[in-house]
Design a protein around this motif. Sequence first.
Motif, short mmCIF file in Angstrom:
data_model
loop_
_atom_site.label_atom_id
_atom_site.label_comp_id
_atom_site.label_asym_id
_atom_site.label_seq_id
_atom_site.Cartn_x
_atom_site.Cartn_y
_atom_site.Cartn_z
N ILE A 380 -19.65 26.00 -28.13
CA ILE A 380 -20.40 26.42 -29.31
C ILE A 380 -21.25 25.24 -29.78
O ILE A 380 -20.98 24.09 -29.44
N ALA A 381 -22.27 25.54 -30.58
CA ALA A 381 -23.28 24.53 -30.93
C ALA A 381 -22.68 23.35 -31.69
O ALA A 381 -23.17 22.22 -31.56
N ALA A 382 -21.65 23.59 -32.49
CA ALA A 382 -21.07 22.52 -33.30
C ALA A 382 -20.48 21.41 -32.43
O ALA A 382 -20.36 20.26 -32.88
N ASN A 383 -20.11 21.74 -31.20
CA ASN A 383 -19.57 20.72 -30.28
C ASN A 383 -20.00 21.13 -28.87
O ASN A 383 -19.19 21.55 -28.05
N ASN A 384 -21.29 21.00 -28.62
CA ASN A 384 -21.88 21.51 -27.39
C ASN A 384 -21.67 20.51 -26.25
O ASN A 384 -22.60 19.84 -25.79
N SER A 385 -20.44 20.42 -25.80
CA SER A 385 -20.10 19.50 -24.72
C SER A 385 -18.90 20.06 -23.97
O SER A 385 -18.26 21.02 -24.40
N GLY A 386 -18.57 19.42 -22.87
CA GLY A 386 -17.44 19.87 -22.06
C GLY A 386 -17.81 21.01 -21.14
O GLY A 386 -18.93 21.52 -21.14
N TYR A 387 -16.85 21.40 -20.34
CA TYR A 387 -17.06 22.45 -19.34
C TYR A 387 -16.95 23.83 -19.97
O TYR A 387 -16.29 24.02 -20.99
#
Length: 526
Positions: A380-387
């Motif tokens: 999600i945009a609030a934490n746009n990282s990871g797989y």
Amino acid sequence: MQRMKMLSLLGGLGLCLGACGGGEYTDNPTPDSSNGPFLAESLTQHPTNQPLTLLSRYVVVSEENGRLRANYGGLRYWPRQADKNRNPNNPNQASGPRFTEYAGWDLLDAPGSSSTRADWLRLTLTREATVVVAWENSALWLSGWRRGETTAADGKKFNTYTRTFRAGEIALGSPEGKGEYWVLLAEGNGQPSAEPALPSGITERPVPNTTCPSWLDNLWVAKGPDNRNYPSWHPQIDPVYWCYYRHDHNSDPGLVGYRAPFLYTAQYTNNQPERAEGFKGFAIRDGDIGWYINIHSETSTDQRVCARFHTVVVVATRWRTGEKLAELNYKGDFGASRQNQGDNPFFANTCTDPRTGQQVNQEQIGQQVQNTRASKRIRIAANNSGYEQWDGGLVKALGMEFSGPGMGIDIQNPATACNSLNCTDLITNSSSSTRRTLQIMNLRLRYKPELDPDGDGYFETNLYGDGPYTAGDRNSGVGPLKQYIKPGTDLRLDGFFTTEDAWRGLYVRGGSTQDVELEGALGTVN
């Protein structure tokens, strides 16, 4: 490097290093190009049956912590355009020198590098070719090449180094920190390659290094178990016209002797409108057994949030001969959609359960699959990282045994993320979604006589592979899915698989991942 013979679809691929001496032709022992990112088994046939481009494959070799890595950045092949403006963003603006004395020749842009490898750039030639390196400098690996010079359209002078090579894999050395060089290619007789012909009745000509016309994409088909033609695998870049399809299908099923009919299951799911771009396959050679597992898993649309069941194909072959041992098609269960960070909260979306027709939210789906641990974990945009991680998709009723969720795919660079846990909009990421890994958890696939009363290996199921077809039943769609497991089959697969192979996508154990987009060829729906 290990020296060994390799099985090649082209046959007789002798690697010739740029520094090899002797006459016009020299064949050196081949390094191990039969596996991993340096697989040199290029495509040999096209649906039009037209000759392939002179250059069918390129890769830059680097070394990282003692491991050889494949790289594709900064490389771009321009068929018949050595004397033209070559700018992917503005065709009227020059990008690199225009070699007017080599009008109509092919050209490969290569990046600069401080590497000292003599096999830094590996190229696969489809037939005898004249190769010219145009460079303002020189290096030891060019000894034995015929030296000359040429003047580009802007007046700049270049040294030229010319050799003729047989079809197969050749290797050129690094520029060694001395700027960049350009590779020019023509037929073995020194003449430019002819423009490929069009199929009968076609007037729209594909333009190299631009988007392929739809008629060309539509030529790549394979027969399904029902003997109908369906869209099938093709490479990122068309190997005859060198246009871009703007999406990829990951592994080539031909690596294990299989042709994949992508929309077969969707056809019987009331002709479900699955996007063909979403089919991503994983091809593995495990000893003598080939595996091809395809999951409809695009990351470009919000449909994946509500879609609990996605098309799955599990195929096993004897890859050297193409003998089919199993071919299973069904809708696999990937559970609820959750955030991929923190404690993985459920998305808030309420969706229609295709098996019951009822409205269910993601938490309710999560409760239904808590024993299987199936889920899709989406950014999600609030934490746009990871797989973006998908777990599930295997079916025990089809003769499969496995640990945990059985199968997991990680898309390390998904094309989009959701704006929130409600996923009312998508955030586009500047990524190609090509960094995909596959984990198989102690899979055992066995023939079950009770599924196949007549003993020929063929049997029919509902859409989900977990029961018989029943006409008029919601779970059975508009017709039975035809399944196959060869009598006596008992196979196992386990491990974590990756690829760095941009051309055909062979997956291996213990490898590394890489962004395998070629030439910026992929679009926003992938």
